[in-house]
Design an enzyme around this catalytic site. Structure first.
Site, PDB file in Angstrom:
ATOM      1  CG  HIS A  88      -1.959   0.971   1.327  1.00 43.61           C
ATOM      2  ND1 HIS A  88      -1.726   2.299   1.610  1.00 43.61           N
ATOM      3  CD2 HIS A  88      -3.309   0.846   1.189  1.00 43.61           C
ATOM      4  CE1 HIS A  88      -2.871   2.947   1.638  1.00 43.61           C
ATOM      5  NE2 HIS A  88      -3.849   2.097   1.370  1.00 43.61           N
TER       6      HIS A  88
ATOM      7  CG  ASP B  47       0.055  -2.236   6.328  1.00 44.82           C
ATOM      8  OD1 ASP B  47      -0.929  -2.306   7.083  1.00 44.82           O
ATOM      9  OD2 ASP B  47      -0.003  -1.744   5.188  1.00 44.82           O
TER      10      ASP B  47
ATOM     11  CD  GLN C  60      -7.208  -4.385   4.236  1.00 43.13           C
ATOM     12  OE1 GLN C  60      -8.162  -5.118   4.468  1.00 43.13           O
ATOM     13  NE2 GLN C  60      -7.358  -3.120   3.902  1.00 43.13           N
TER      14      GLN C  60
ATOM     15  CE  LYS D 285      -7.515   0.019   5.960  1.00 47.67           C
ATOM     16  NZ  LYS D 285      -8.407   0.393   4.853  1.00 47.67           N
TER      17      LYS D 285
ATOM     18  CB  CYS E 106      -3.768   2.893  -1.712  1.00 49.81           C
ATOM     19  SG  CYS E 106      -4.943   4.211  -1.380  1.00 49.81           S
TER      20      CYS E 106
END
Length: 404
Positions: free
Chosen positions: A119, A196, A199, A222, A363
């Site tokens: 991303h 990261d 998600q 999220k 993104c």
């Protein structure tokens, strides 16, 4: 455990209609819906505790300070951190990654490894660091099916590497990397690891002690939480050595006109008035997720993704991004159709059937540009979605393909 109908009653937006059609929300990878319990926690702050925590001595401020500390503890326990002081409140994953990029002691020639599917939030901070400080950014390519290439990773890791910074689960195609193996290999070579987890956190139970990761960033919006609310986890010994990224009120114990004495983590990284309502909402979101259970979440997502994968196989010109096996794509179904504009597909899904999806390059522009793919449509699923909604999506997509 609630049944799916009871769960959906907790999400007011799922009961809304447009042109007499119920909403089908397939855009959770961008932002999840929020249950009433999270909104109640947010309202609790504004209606009953609206004050500054950690500053004043009155009872309202004491209540805020207490509830923020409790929420930090809830999140630390949820992620299985060693101590709650390792949890830093941020606005989102992007801020957490930028904090690491600007607070670690990087020097010219230090190598940062990222993947080819990052991303922009895990690409641009390292690009800027390369431009400003002479840090060297190297890209680990994915395998042809978009899964992680451990062999390519090993080859790049043979060189001196300061930091490995990867997506944990890809927002492009839902692929989750073999994080534990990646971290062990990096540590063996003396490199630090940042994940990261924007998600990952909504769909998988994260065990920081088992992972052994050095830094991990995630976003509240999220995972049923408020927008503008995130977390950066860092091993305490590393946080102690790092310089603060943003400075100001509540980061110091005392100042003179020429000096400032910074507080220990996490305070030195949480400058200014915090989003107290958001922090309380994050605590409520985690409690709600735990009440559903990650096994249940993943079971429902797999059921839906396998259905979409199977039922769209014969749609002419449809190309799935990522591995063909839905088990390897988690909750994400991303595709493009030859000669059809992805934005037009998304708009027609919305207008025809009140189905909410995302179109574009998500993104991850660098990945699309490298492959000459203009854009795609992404349907991202969650435990509050149903098979009936998946069927409507497939039926609507077939109609659109026929019309266009």
């Amino acid at each position: 455990m609630k049944d799916i109908h009871s769960i959906r009653e907790d999400f007011p937006l799922l009961a809304t209609h447009s042109s007499n059609k119920p909403m089908v929300y397939f855009d959770t990878a961008c932002q999840s819906l929020r249950p009433r319990q999270v909104m109640d926690a947010i309202n609790h702050y504004y209606l009953e505790e609206s004050a500054c925590g950690g500053r004043s001595m009155h009872h309202l401020a004491s209540a805020v300070t207490r509830d923020v500390d409790l929420a930090r503890g809830i999140l630390a326990k949820h992620l299985n951190a060693n101590r709650k002081e390792e949890i830093i409140f941020t606005r989102n994953t992007t801020e957490g990654i930028n904090l690491v990029a600007n607070s670690l002691d990087f020097k010219a020639g230090d190598v940062v490894l990222i993947s080819d599917k990052e991303h922009n939030s895990n690409l641009l901070p390292w690009q800027r660091l390369a431009q400003k400080s002479g840090v060297i950014v190297k890209i680990v390519p994915s395998l042809p099916d978009n899964t992680f290439d451990l062999t390519a990773y090993d080859q790049l890791l043979d060189e001196p590497v300061k930091l490995v910074s990867f997506y944990y689960t890809s927002n492009l195609d839902g692929v989750t990397i073999p994080a534990e193996e990646i971290i062990k290999k990096a540590h063996h070579q003396g490199a630090l690891v940042l994940l990261d987890a924007a998600q990952t956190a909504p769909h998988h139970k994260i065990n920081l002690k088992a992972l052994g990761v050095d830094f991990l960033a995630l976003s509240g919006h999220k995972m049923l939480g408020p927008s503008g609310m995130g977390i950066l986890y860092g091993k305490y010994a590393l946080l102690e050595k790092m310089e603060p990224f943003l400075v100001g009120g509540d980061t110091v114990s005392s100042t003179t006109y020429t000096t400032g004495e910074f507080l220990p983590p996490p305070a030195k990284f949480e400058a200014g008035l915090q989003d107290y309502a958001g922090i309380l909402g994050m605590g409520a979101a985690v409690k709600y997720l735990e009440s559903i259970g990650f096994d249940t979440i993943q079971k429902q997502e797999l059921l839906l993704n396998e259905h979409l994968t199977r039922e769209t196989q014969d749609i002419e010109g449809l190309h799935l991004i990522g591995p063909s096996n839905a088990r390897l794509r988690g909750a994400i179904f991303t595709f493009f159709i030859d000669k059809l504009d992805s934005h037009r597909i998304a708009l027609m899904l919305d207008q025809m059937s009140n189905i909410i999806v995302r179109s574009g390059q998500h993104c991850v522009h660098s990945w699309f540009h490298a492959r000459g793919i203009t854009s795609s449509v992404r349907a991202s699923l969650y435990f509050y979605n149903t098979l009936d909604e998946a069927d409507l999506f497939v039926t609507s997509l077939r109609k659109i393909r026929k019309v266009l």
